[in-house]
Design an enzyme around this catalytic site. Sequence first.
Site, mmCIF file in Angstrom:
data_model
loop_
_atom_site.group_PDB
_atom_site.id
_atom_site.type_symbol
_atom_site.label_atom_id
_atom_site.label_comp_id
_atom_site.label_asym_id
_atom_site.label_seq_id
_atom_site.Cartn_x
_atom_site.Cartn_y
_atom_site.Cartn_z
ATOM 1 N N GLU A 102 43.412 -5.320 8.531
ATOM 2 C CA GLU A 102 43.501 -4.717 9.865
ATOM 3 C C GLU A 102 43.842 -5.780 10.903
ATOM 4 O O GLU A 102 43.443 -6.925 10.762
ATOM 5 C CB GLU A 102 42.144 -4.105 10.257
ATOM 6 C CG GLU A 102 41.670 -3.036 9.309
ATOM 7 C CD GLU A 102 40.231 -2.605 9.608
ATOM 8 O OE1 GLU A 102 39.598 -3.204 10.498
ATOM 9 O OE2 GLU A 102 39.766 -1.681 8.939
ATOM 10 N N LYS A 123 43.136 -7.871 14.091
ATOM 11 C CA LYS A 123 41.911 -8.196 14.816
ATOM 12 C C LYS A 123 42.259 -8.101 16.296
ATOM 13 O O LYS A 123 42.925 -8.968 16.855
ATOM 14 C CB LYS A 123 41.430 -9.594 14.448
ATOM 15 C CG LYS A 123 40.099 -9.939 15.088
ATOM 16 C CD LYS A 123 39.497 -11.170 14.434
ATOM 17 C CE LYS A 123 38.122 -11.498 14.972
ATOM 18 N NZ LYS A 123 38.092 -11.792 16.393
ATOM 19 N N LYS A 167 42.331 -16.324 11.632
ATOM 20 C CA LYS A 167 42.671 -16.561 13.041
ATOM 21 C C LYS A 167 44.086 -17.130 13.171
ATOM 22 O O LYS A 167 44.445 -18.048 12.430
ATOM 23 C CB LYS A 167 41.683 -17.557 13.658
ATOM 24 C CG LYS A 167 40.312 -16.971 13.937
ATOM 25 C CD LYS A 167 40.371 -16.006 15.122
ATOM 26 C CE LYS A 167 39.059 -15.344 15.430
ATOM 27 N NZ LYS A 167 38.111 -16.148 16.158
HETATM 28 P P1 AMP Z 1 34.358 -12.908 16.503
HETATM 29 O O1 AMP Z 1 34.245 -12.412 17.916
HETATM 30 O O2 AMP Z 1 35.359 -13.987 16.355
HETATM 31 O O3 AMP Z 1 33.041 -13.170 15.874
HETATM 32 O O4 AMP Z 1 35.000 -11.705 15.680
HETATM 33 C C1 AMP Z 1 34.328 -10.524 15.493
HETATM 34 C C2 AMP Z 1 34.821 -9.516 16.478
HETATM 35 O O5 AMP Z 1 36.125 -9.101 16.191
HETATM 36 C C3 AMP Z 1 34.041 -8.262 16.426
HETATM 37 O O6 AMP Z 1 32.918 -8.314 17.242
HETATM 38 C C4 AMP Z 1 34.997 -7.238 16.930
HETATM 39 O O7 AMP Z 1 34.763 -7.091 18.309
HETATM 40 C C5 AMP Z 1 36.345 -7.856 16.788
HETATM 41 N N1 AMP Z 1 37.318 -7.062 16.025
HETATM 42 C C6 AMP Z 1 38.557 -6.765 16.457
HETATM 43 N N2 AMP Z 1 39.228 -6.059 15.549
HETATM 44 C C7 AMP Z 1 38.416 -5.879 14.504
HETATM 45 C C8 AMP Z 1 38.545 -5.231 13.254
HETATM 46 N N3 AMP Z 1 39.680 -4.637 12.886
HETATM 47 N N4 AMP Z 1 37.487 -5.255 12.423
HETATM 48 C C9 AMP Z 1 36.346 -5.880 12.784
HETATM 49 N N5 AMP Z 1 36.167 -6.505 13.941
HETATM 50 C C10 AMP Z 1 37.176 -6.522 14.797
#
Ligand code: AMP
Length: 658
Positions: free
Chosen positions: A109, A111, A306
Amino acid sequence: MDVKSKMESLRELLNEWGHLYYVMDAPTAADYEYDQKLRELEQMEAEHPEWITPDSPTQRVGGKAVASFQPVQHPVPLQSLQDVFDPAELTAFDRRIRETVGAVEYVIEPKVDGLSVALEYLDGVFVRGATRGDGSVGEDVTENLRTVRSIPMKLHNAPHRLVVRGECYMSRNVFQQLNEERTLKDEPLLANPRNAAAGSLRQLDPKIAAQRRLDCIIFNIQLSDGDPFGTDAEQLDYLEQLCFRVIPHPVFGTLDQVQEEINRLGENRYQYPYEMDGAVAKVNRIALREQFGSTAKFPRWAVAWKYPPEQKLAKVLDIAVQVGRTGVLTPKVVTEPVRLAGTTVTNATLHNQDFISEKDVRIGDTVLIQKAGEIIPQVVSVDHAKRPDGTVPYRLPEHCPVCGAPVARDPDGVALRCTGAECPAQLMRNLVHFASRDCMDIEGLGPAVVRALVEKGLIQTPGDLYDLKVAEVAQLERMGEKSAQNLIAAIEKSKGSSLARLINAFGIRQVGTKAAQVLAKQFRTLDALIETKEETLTEVPDIGAITARCLTEWFQNPQAQHLIQKLREAGVNFESYQQEAGSKFAGMTFVLTGTLEQMTRNQAKTSIEENGGKVSGSVSKKTTYVVAGEAAGSKLAKAEELGIPVLSEDEFLTLLEF
Ligand code: AMP
């Protein structure tokens, strides 16, 4: 059909059209038709407010403001994701999974770079939306989320309780539009779509959130008492049927395919409507997810790849200087065209002279540029090895490249600014400011009309406003005779504005509403102020050395003198209406309540005290006036109970000025 059923079917129809428009991006009804039906529903709701339901499209415009957000305990934590940065880390993740379970499929998916929200539905009705917070406890932002059109307010055939998780974001298009509007209004720009979405969702006033046109894309079921699903893909397909906008979720069986898809998404990431800061690989089968479980922070069955900000080398053809709407000179490198982060870039900002000097950027250099977090590309570094012979250090010009007026360094910063009061680059911003509520208060002269007037060449300086004729204004697009007459009447009326408003309207650096009031009160006529020496100005309470310098410099500027002359000829009021300072409110006690829009409470307090009045914290029989701003509370009720006169903010300002 009775009225109530008619309302219900209108609601259903509008919600269906809304879904096609906002979620499926496939509008069927014409805007006109939609608006008409909406109007019809609004009228019925006005007659029968008791039949308004929370899922009515009329409820999307933002309800009552709240004082603060309530905490919400998430029934299932909103976890973070483990990051991976290269193929080796991804391979290690895949190996751990396969060692335990053998064959596995992953969904890949995007991100989405927004902020995570949990949406809760009871019997299909949206009852609560919360931010992620620390993952266990978030903030209740239900009212703001109601304004997000892609979040359905009512689901058909949904389980009794359903909590879904998604990402709230501002689309690139909306972001760009809002910034264009902000540029025109001279409001600070939104730095990037993510911050913009976060800021909008945390607005206490849902009406503001509504204007931000956020979007929401769902990627998980957090909790459901409906039938369980075998895989993530099935679960997301189901959510799509329930009318949610769901994340794209193709499924792949081998690591190579996964890597390929991640790379593909990365290459195409600038073609999506939302910002994407990575790709997420998740085990598709729900039972396997349960088997792997989670660490304290992350699920063990998913990782986030990332993407680094894209960087490119570009040759500097020139260094150009732009004059912004506030007169700031912004240097930028003009480069050979380079593809960067989805767009063709031909320039990158150099911020200011200090930045140029520090990096020693020269015309002819090759520089590394990137877009990171901000929309405008930045110069990261100079590739000194590629510097040709004969280059020279760069210095910003000493005169405005647009109007030729001298340039001055901000007394309190690094920016260089054009000092021309009639500089064409600043004209639109100056006009909008001149006409604004705290200044000459010219009704109907907002950013759009200002732009039209300037583009038609009808105005070169704010002074030209007073030469406008009805016939000229009526020619503007979407204007018409009547509005033109109203505008001219409003301009005419503004000639009588108070001296304080006029001084504020000049837009002199450091001189805002408060300083303008102080100056008007002290000097009583514009001419007296103009003649006052810098040393004398600094003796005025609240006028510091920098403000005094800005004032004298401004009045000495030939463009400013020309503007003042025009205003004088037009018959604009140059004298103070205020009574002798210090006496007007003698013996009066004021109580302030609610939020004031045009001044802070402290400013209001100071201005009352300067006029000899007192400010008290509570309402009693001795109170002369209660000044009530937005969302006034118990003090207002008390005033009404005791029969104390209540003033709106505008009424208070009028009292203050006259
Ligand atoms: P991080 O903020 O780097 O810890 O990444 C996790 C965050 O990515 C989650 O809290 C979500 O808000 C975001 N996110 C965006 N797209 C997705 C997705 N397809 N699946 C899961 N998380 C996602």
